[in-house]
Scaffold this active site. Structure first.
Site, short mmCIF file in Angstrom:
data_model
loop_
_atom_site.label_atom_id
_atom_site.label_comp_id
_atom_site.label_asym_id
_atom_site.label_seq_id
_atom_site.Cartn_x
_atom_site.Cartn_y
_atom_site.Cartn_z
N ALA A 134 0.87 -1.19 0.00
CA ALA A 134 0.00 0.00 0.00
C ALA A 134 0.91 1.24 0.00
O ALA A 134 0.80 2.11 0.86
CB ALA A 134 -0.97 -0.01 1.17
N LEU A 135 1.79 1.26 -0.96
CA LEU A 135 2.88 2.25 -0.96
C LEU A 135 2.35 3.66 -1.22
O LEU A 135 1.44 3.86 -2.01
CB LEU A 135 3.92 1.88 -2.03
CG LEU A 135 4.57 0.51 -1.86
CD1 LEU A 135 5.60 0.25 -2.95
CD2 LEU A 135 5.22 0.37 -0.48
N HIS A 136 2.96 4.61 -0.53
CA HIS A 136 2.62 6.02 -0.72
C HIS A 136 3.92 6.80 -0.87
O HIS A 136 5.02 6.22 -0.82
CB HIS A 136 1.78 6.53 0.46
CG HIS A 136 2.36 6.21 1.81
ND1 HIS A 136 3.50 6.78 2.29
CD2 HIS A 136 1.95 5.33 2.75
CE1 HIS A 136 3.77 6.31 3.48
NE2 HIS A 136 2.85 5.40 3.79
N GLY A 177 5.55 8.55 1.06
CA GLY A 177 6.51 8.39 2.16
C GLY A 177 7.47 7.23 1.88
O GLY A 177 8.70 7.36 2.02
N HIS A 178 6.91 6.09 1.44
CA HIS A 178 7.77 4.95 1.09
C HIS A 178 8.70 5.33 -0.07
O HIS A 178 9.88 4.97 -0.08
CB HIS A 178 6.92 3.75 0.61
CG HIS A 178 6.02 3.17 1.66
ND1 HIS A 178 4.66 3.17 1.56
CD2 HIS A 178 6.32 2.53 2.82
CE1 HIS A 178 4.13 2.56 2.61
NE2 HIS A 178 5.11 2.17 3.39
N GLY A 222 10.78 5.05 8.10
CA GLY A 222 10.17 6.37 8.25
C GLY A 222 9.99 6.76 9.71
O GLY A 222 9.62 5.92 10.53
N ASP A 279 6.88 6.15 12.24
CA ASP A 279 6.89 5.05 13.21
C ASP A 279 8.08 5.25 14.15
O ASP A 279 9.05 4.50 14.11
CB ASP A 279 6.95 3.71 12.48
CG ASP A 279 5.74 3.50 11.59
OD1 ASP A 279 4.62 3.55 12.11
OD2 ASP A 279 5.90 3.34 10.37
N GLN A 287 9.00 2.41 16.43
CA GLN A 287 9.50 1.27 15.62
C GLN A 287 10.96 1.50 15.25
O GLN A 287 11.78 0.57 15.28
CB GLN A 287 8.64 1.09 14.37
CG GLN A 287 9.19 0.04 13.42
CD GLN A 287 8.24 -0.31 12.29
OE1 GLN A 287 7.40 -1.18 12.43
NE2 GLN A 287 8.37 0.38 11.16
O1 PAF Z 1 6.65 -0.30 9.05
C1 PAF Z 1 6.24 -1.31 8.44
O2 PAF Z 1 5.63 -1.22 7.36
C2 PAF Z 1 6.45 -2.69 9.05
O3 PAF Z 1 6.35 -2.64 10.44
C3 PAF Z 1 7.77 -3.35 8.62
C4 PAF Z 1 8.97 -2.58 9.13
C5 PAF Z 1 7.82 -3.46 7.11
C6 PAF Z 1 7.85 -4.77 9.20
O4 PAF Z 1 6.79 -5.56 8.76
#
Ligand code: PAF
Length: 278
Positions: free
Chosen positions: A29-31, A33-34, A146, A149, A152
């Site tokens: 579901a790329l946007h 930001g990715h 990013g 998160d 994360q």
């Molecule tokens: O941030 C995400 O999209 C996910 O947590 C990751 C780092 C791809 C791990 O599944």
């Protein structure tokens, strides 16, 4: 762009390269930001690998997993346009040959007990399990994630230190929609009107930052929570933390690096955001 579905084939290919790649792990579901992470990786590495894998072990709420947006054809097109060299697209069976119950327990400590760790028990263990497997498959020199998160990124930093890994983690700035809403795959699940209203999340973080010198955090937190509830946004937490440790702060302390972290639900879509204060 090459697409690999098998870890062994990807590993074989990467071994033939003269330098280790840059890596952008995603759940699709790329946007934009990715794509900004892909662009940064392309600037800093000879070759860029992106993975698309919706990791079942990081969803503590099965409904969230079932509803996670899947847009593979559009993702492939975006990755091609961004000049991605390799897409790693494994199946669940490929990543979890012994089943999804077979998870490692990583000694993440304090960071796994607060904020997302507290509200989504097991989430970061699932993230670490899959990121560890993906890093073994891709063997990158550089890893791009990013800052939306925020926690994360800190967890992955900790994972790299637990693994005694030489991979360099690059955390990249959050991209925002025109109303300030942090770009996220989950935004796809918001109704148009909710997506507009969701701008209030960042608006209120900015409100707190703009008057933090003259009011206590507690009064600004209350004001922001009320403003969100008025817009039918249900905050789960809105906390002031030390930016380097995520230890909660009762009030602003300008001697310390601080960040605001928030999770809130609009309808059944859970969103997170954050803002560094200094
Ligand atoms: O941030 C995400 O999209 C996910 O947590 C990751 C780092 C791809 C791990 O599944």
């Amino acid at each position: 762009m090459y697409i690999f579905k098998k870890t062994s084939e990807l590993q074989q290919y990467v071994k033939t390269l003269t330098s280790k790649p840059g890596f952008v792990p995603t759940m699709g579901a790329l946007h934009q930001g990715h794509i900004s992470l892909i662009h940064q990786s392309k600037q800093e590495n000879d070759l860029t690998v992106c993975s698309v894998f919706i990791n079942p072990t990081q969803f503590n709420d099965p409904k969230d997993f079932d509803k996670y947006p899947i847009t593979l054809a559009a993702d492939i097109e975006k990755l091609l346009n961004a000049g991605t060299d390799i897409l790693f697209l494994p199946s669940v069976e490929e990543m979890y040959p012994d089943g999804i119950q077979a998870q490692t327990n990583y000694p993440l400590g304090f960071i796994d007990t607060v904020l997302e760790g507290k509200f989504r028990p097991g989430h970061f263990q699932g993230v670490c399990t899959i990121v560890h497997k993906l890093l073994d498959a891709v063997t990158p020199a550089n890893l791009y994630m990013g800052e939306k998160d925020f926690q994360q990124c800190m967890v992955i930093k900790k994972l790299l230190s637990i693994l005694d890994s030489k991979i360099a983690l690059h955390t990249c700035a959050t991209l925002r929609e025109s109303n300030g809403l942090a770009m996220s795959s989950r935004n796809e699940r918001l109704l148009a009107e909710d997506r507009l209203r969701a701008g209030a999340i960042f608006e209120n973080l900015m409100m707190i930052k703009s008057i933090m010198k003259v009011q206590s955090f507690q009064s600004l937190q209350e004001k922001a929570l009320h403003a969100l509830i008025d817009k039918q946004i249900a905050p789960e937490y809105l906390l002031l933390c030390e930016a380097d440790t995520l230890v909660e702060l009762p009030d602003f302390d300008f001697e310390k690096k601080m960040a605001l972290l928030i999770a809130a639900k609009i309808g059944n879509v859970r969103l997170i955001d954050n803002l560094r204060l200094n």
